[in-house]
Design an enzyme around this catalytic site. Structure first.
Site, PDB file in Angstrom:
ATOM      1  N   VAL A  11       0.833  -1.203   0.000  1.00 62.73           N
ATOM      2  CA  VAL A  11       0.000   0.000   0.000  1.00 62.73           C
ATOM      3  C   VAL A  11       0.870   1.257   0.000  1.00 62.73           C
ATOM      4  O   VAL A  11       0.751   2.118  -0.876  1.00 62.73           O
ATOM      5  CB  VAL A  11      -0.971  -0.008   1.210  1.00 62.73           C
ATOM      6  N   THR A 121      -6.086  -0.397   5.887  1.00 62.72           N
ATOM      7  CA  THR A 121      -7.456  -0.821   6.178  1.00 62.72           C
ATOM      8  C   THR A 121      -7.637  -0.901   7.691  1.00 62.72           C
ATOM      9  O   THR A 121      -6.957  -1.678   8.358  1.00 62.72           O
ATOM     10  CB  THR A 121      -7.731  -2.197   5.536  1.00 62.72           C
ATOM     11  N   GLU A 151      -7.487   2.019   0.217  1.00 58.01           N
ATOM     12  CA  GLU A 151      -6.795   1.608  -0.999  1.00 58.01           C
ATOM     13  C   GLU A 151      -7.469   0.358  -1.564  1.00 58.01           C
ATOM     14  O   GLU A 151      -7.811  -0.546  -0.829  1.00 58.01           O
ATOM     15  CB  GLU A 151      -5.344   1.288  -0.601  1.00 58.01           C
ATOM     16  N   LYS A 251     -14.963 -16.864 -10.293  1.00 62.80           N
ATOM     17  CA  LYS A 251     -14.136 -18.040 -10.538  1.00 62.80           C
ATOM     18  C   LYS A 251     -14.064 -18.929  -9.302  1.00 62.80           C
ATOM     19  O   LYS A 251     -13.539 -18.531  -8.266  1.00 62.80           O
ATOM     20  CB  LYS A 251     -12.750 -17.541 -10.954  1.00 62.80           C
ATOM     21  N   ALA A 252     -14.577 -20.138  -9.450  1.00 64.69           N
ATOM     22  CA  ALA A 252     -14.498 -21.098  -8.340  1.00 64.69           C
ATOM     23  C   ALA A 252     -13.092 -21.672  -8.259  1.00 64.69           C
ATOM     24  O   ALA A 252     -12.358 -21.677  -9.242  1.00 64.69           O
ATOM     25  CB  ALA A 252     -15.510 -22.214  -8.561  1.00 64.69           C
ATOM     26  N   CYS A 260      -5.632  -9.486   2.179  1.00 65.06           N
ATOM     27  CA  CYS A 260      -6.820  -8.659   2.444  1.00 65.06           C
ATOM     28  C   CYS A 260      -8.091  -9.433   2.766  1.00 65.06           C
ATOM     29  O   CYS A 260      -8.642  -9.278   3.850  1.00 65.06           O
ATOM     30  CB  CYS A 260      -7.059  -7.738   1.266  1.00 65.06           C
ATOM     31  N   ARG A 327       0.831 -15.047   1.770  1.00 73.05           N
ATOM     32  CA  ARG A 327      -0.062 -14.875   2.916  1.00 73.05           C
ATOM     33  C   ARG A 327      -1.411 -15.541   2.655  1.00 73.05           C
ATOM     34  O   ARG A 327      -2.050 -15.279   1.658  1.00 73.05           O
ATOM     35  CB  ARG A 327      -0.232 -13.385   3.240  1.00 73.05           C
TER      36      ARG A 327
HETATM   37  C1  UDX Z   1      -7.955  -7.781  -3.044  1.00 75.16           C
HETATM   38  C2  UDX Z   1      -8.921  -6.800  -3.722  1.00 75.16           C
HETATM   39  O1  UDX Z   1      -9.133  -7.201  -5.070  1.00 75.16           O
HETATM   40  C3  UDX Z   1      -8.377  -5.383  -3.650  1.00 75.16           C
HETATM   41  O2  UDX Z   1      -9.337  -4.489  -4.177  1.00 75.16           O
HETATM   42  C4  UDX Z   1      -8.088  -5.029  -2.196  1.00 75.16           C
HETATM   43  O3  UDX Z   1      -7.534  -3.755  -2.101  1.00 75.16           O
HETATM   44  C5  UDX Z   1      -7.149  -6.046  -1.586  1.00 75.16           C
HETATM   45  O4  UDX Z   1      -7.692  -7.360  -1.723  1.00 75.16           O
HETATM   46  P1  UDX Z   1      -5.742  -9.078  -3.725  1.00 75.16           P
HETATM   47  O5  UDX Z   1      -5.797  -9.729  -2.393  1.00 75.16           O
HETATM   48  O6  UDX Z   1      -4.437  -8.561  -4.192  1.00 75.16           O
HETATM   49  O7  UDX Z   1      -6.758  -7.839  -3.803  1.00 75.16           O
HETATM   50  O8  UDX Z   1      -6.204 -10.151  -4.820  1.00 75.16           O
HETATM   51  P2  UDX Z   1      -7.477 -10.521  -5.686  1.00 75.16           P
HETATM   52  O9  UDX Z   1      -7.062 -10.520  -7.086  1.00 75.16           O
HETATM   53  O10 UDX Z   1      -8.669  -9.745  -5.339  1.00 75.16           O
HETATM   54  O11 UDX Z   1      -7.673 -12.055  -5.261  1.00 75.16           O
HETATM   55  C6  UDX Z   1      -7.878 -12.433  -3.903  1.00 75.16           C
HETATM   56  C7  UDX Z   1      -8.048 -13.930  -3.794  1.00 75.16           C
HETATM   57  O12 UDX Z   1      -9.291 -14.336  -4.352  1.00 75.16           O
HETATM   58  C8  UDX Z   1      -6.977 -14.760  -4.509  1.00 75.16           C
HETATM   59  O13 UDX Z   1      -6.601 -15.837  -3.686  1.00 75.16           O
HETATM   60  C9  UDX Z   1      -7.678 -15.254  -5.762  1.00 75.16           C
HETATM   61  O14 UDX Z   1      -7.152 -16.469  -6.224  1.00 75.16           O
HETATM   62  C10 UDX Z   1      -9.105 -15.410  -5.259  1.00 75.16           C
HETATM   63  N1  UDX Z   1     -10.116 -15.314  -6.315  1.00 75.16           N
HETATM   64  C11 UDX Z   1     -10.293 -14.137  -6.992  1.00 75.16           C
HETATM   65  C12 UDX Z   1     -10.922 -16.411  -6.603  1.00 75.16           C
HETATM   66  O15 UDX Z   1     -10.784 -17.477  -5.996  1.00 75.16           O
HETATM   67  N2  UDX Z   1     -11.881 -16.265  -7.558  1.00 75.16           N
HETATM   68  C13 UDX Z   1     -12.090 -15.124  -8.252  1.00 75.16           C
HETATM   69  O16 UDX Z   1     -12.994 -15.089  -9.097  1.00 75.16           O
HETATM   70  C14 UDX Z   1     -11.262 -14.015  -7.956  1.00 75.16           C
END
Ligand code: UDX
Length: 436
Positions: A11, A121, A151, A251-252, A260, A327
């Site tokens: 961030v 956050t 953010e 997406k499953a 986050c 993480r």
């Molecule tokens: C997320 C939010 O997208 C972002 O807006 C916030 O600021 C921080 O948290 P991030 O953790 O970097 O960002 O990743 P993101 O791409 O959102 O994916 C999070 C998790 O969800 C991943 O483990 C990903 O594999 C999973 N995921 C995402 C799914 O299982 N299915 C999906 O359809 C989308």
């Protein structure tokens, strides 16, 4: 504008670099001297596409500085952004110790009126407390106000997300604070939503938890698809045309990880509880995710008598592609179970293998063992079973024949639905995925 940013993680550093890119004079503050030296040399401590390029460009332009000297950095700024971590505590609440430390340092250092902007956050109401805390510790007669500016960047596309954010949320309690933040963000040319501080704090949690909920919902439906003979990918596609549902985050897989969603869902659940409210939807999302993470492993257990002495290929370790972050990565839960059950793991990840090695160095781990390969092909060599935990392009682009040719037994458990069911079957692979 003269800006300081406290904390140089995903961030803080990305925000600092992007502010400099937009013409502000930025000083990034971190306690780690080694990290500061590294950043001064134009090297990023985190893996993010395009970040080093912008660091080098703005370092050279003299707009971007790094220091451990917080007092010098906070002394004379228009705005000080706080981007330090708020890690999850054992009870699910957010740990605000880093926020408190920085707030006190700011209070003791500022020599002029300034705006403190919380980007981390934080639970709703924290900004009020930060403002009070700073006022309690101020050593000079200056006016310090606190604003919230959550953010929304996703790791792996952090720079892009910051420069092209869908919206900038600013939460302020005065016209001056609102005007200053609007001025800082003016060069970005992005939509700005101006609300009060508590609403801004809530927007962040409500957005993240909604996305987590969406994923858990799809995972829940995927599990049901398996039972009733439907295909979750086809179901998701059919749903995606409805603009009210949208095409993203359907997406499953083996559950969400990262820094986050796991933390923010638990923190909001905890906050609600503090106010005597049960946030049932978010609680359900957390429960489904906990179960989903090892569902694939348990599915494999139904097929295998044992993992003892078996060569297990693990493709993908990061919590998602495009990052070296582990993480809350589902790979950690699964590798732990596999090792406890005697698996001889060979793992591959194009960027996160180094970090995984810090958790599990090469060699024996209890009854099992782990080693790392440089390519997916090498990982599959002679394997009895393969698990896919992250959908990296290097993995996604593997032709089905590779599994057939390299593995001792072509048995694949795909936690990200990377491969085509029919294509894998035609290539003679025993293939299991999620919800299909
Ligand atoms: C997320 C939010 O997208 C972002 O807006 C916030 O600021 C921080 O948290 P991030 O953790 O970097 O960002 O990743 P993101 O791409 O959102 O994916 C999070 C998790 O969800 C991943 O483990 C990903 O594999 C999973 N995921 C995402 C799914 O299982 N299915 C999906 O359809 C989308």
């Amino acid at each position: 504008m003269k800006i300081a940013v406290a904390g140089t993680g995903y961030v803080g550093l990305v925000a600092g670099v992007c502010f400099a890119e937009k013409g502000h004079d930025v000083t990034c503050v971190d306690v780690d001297e080694k990290k500061v030296k590294m950043m001064e040399a134009g090297n990023s401590p985190i893996f993010e596409e395009g970040l080093e390029e912008l660091m080098r460009k703005n370092n050279a332009a003299g707009r971007l500085h790094y220091t451990t000297d917080y007092a010098g950095a906070y002394r004379d700024k228009d705005a000080i952004f706080i981007g330090v971590g708020t890690p999850e505590q054992p009870d699910g609440s957010a740990n605000l110790n880093y926020i408190a430390t920085v707030s006190r340092q700011i209070a003791e250092s500022v020599e002029r009126d300034c705006l403190v902007v919380v980007k981390s956050t934080v639970p709703v109401g924290t900004n009020d407390k930060v403002e009070q805390f700073i006022h309690d510790f101020l050593t000079r007669d200056v006016k310090v106000e606190v604003a919230s500016n959550p953010e929304f960047l996703a790791q792996g596309s952090a720079v892009y997300d910051t420069l092209h954010a869908a919206r900038i949320i600013i939460g302020t309690e005065s016209r001056e604070a609102e005007a200053l933040l609007k001025k800082i963000y003016e060069p970005f040319g992005l939509p700005i939503v101006s609300v009060n501080r508590r609403s801004a704090e809530m927007i962040k949690y409500a957005s993240n938890d909604f996305l987590a909920l969406k994923i858990s919902y799809m995972n829940d439906i995927a599990n049901l698809c398996e039972l009733v003979g439907a295909d979750i990918d086809a179901v998701a596609e059919g749903m995606s045309y409805d603009a009210r549902i949208g095409a993203n985050f359907l997406k499953a897989g083996i559950g969400y990880g990262g820094s986050c969603f796991p933390k923010d869902t638990k923190a909001l659940k905890y906050l609600a509880k503090q106010y005597g409210y049960q946030l049932k939807t978010v609680e359900a999302a957390v429960d489904v995710n906990a179960m989903q993470k090892t569902r694939l492993y348990h599915k494999a257990c139904k097929r295998m008598i044992t993992f003892e002495g078996l060569k297990v290929a693990v493709l993908g370790l990061a919590f998602k592609p495009g990052t070296d972050d582990l993480r809350e990565a589902p790979s950690l839960d699964n590798v732990k179970l596999l090792l406890e059950n005697g698996a001889q793991i060979t793992a591959y990840d194009p960027v996160a293998a180094g970090n995984f090695r810090k958790v599990y160095p090469d060699g024996a781990v209890g009854r099992g063992s782990i080693s790392y390969a440089d390519t997916p092909e090498e990982t599959l060599e002679d394997a009895n079973i393969c698990f896919v935990f992250t959908e990296w392009e290097q993995i996604r682009s593997l032709p089905p024949e590779t599994f057939k040719e390299r593995m001792r037994i072509p048995l694949v458990y795909d936690g990200r639905n990377v491969f085509d069911v029919k294509g894998m079957k035609e290539a003679g692979i025993e293939y299991y995925s999620i919800g299909r």
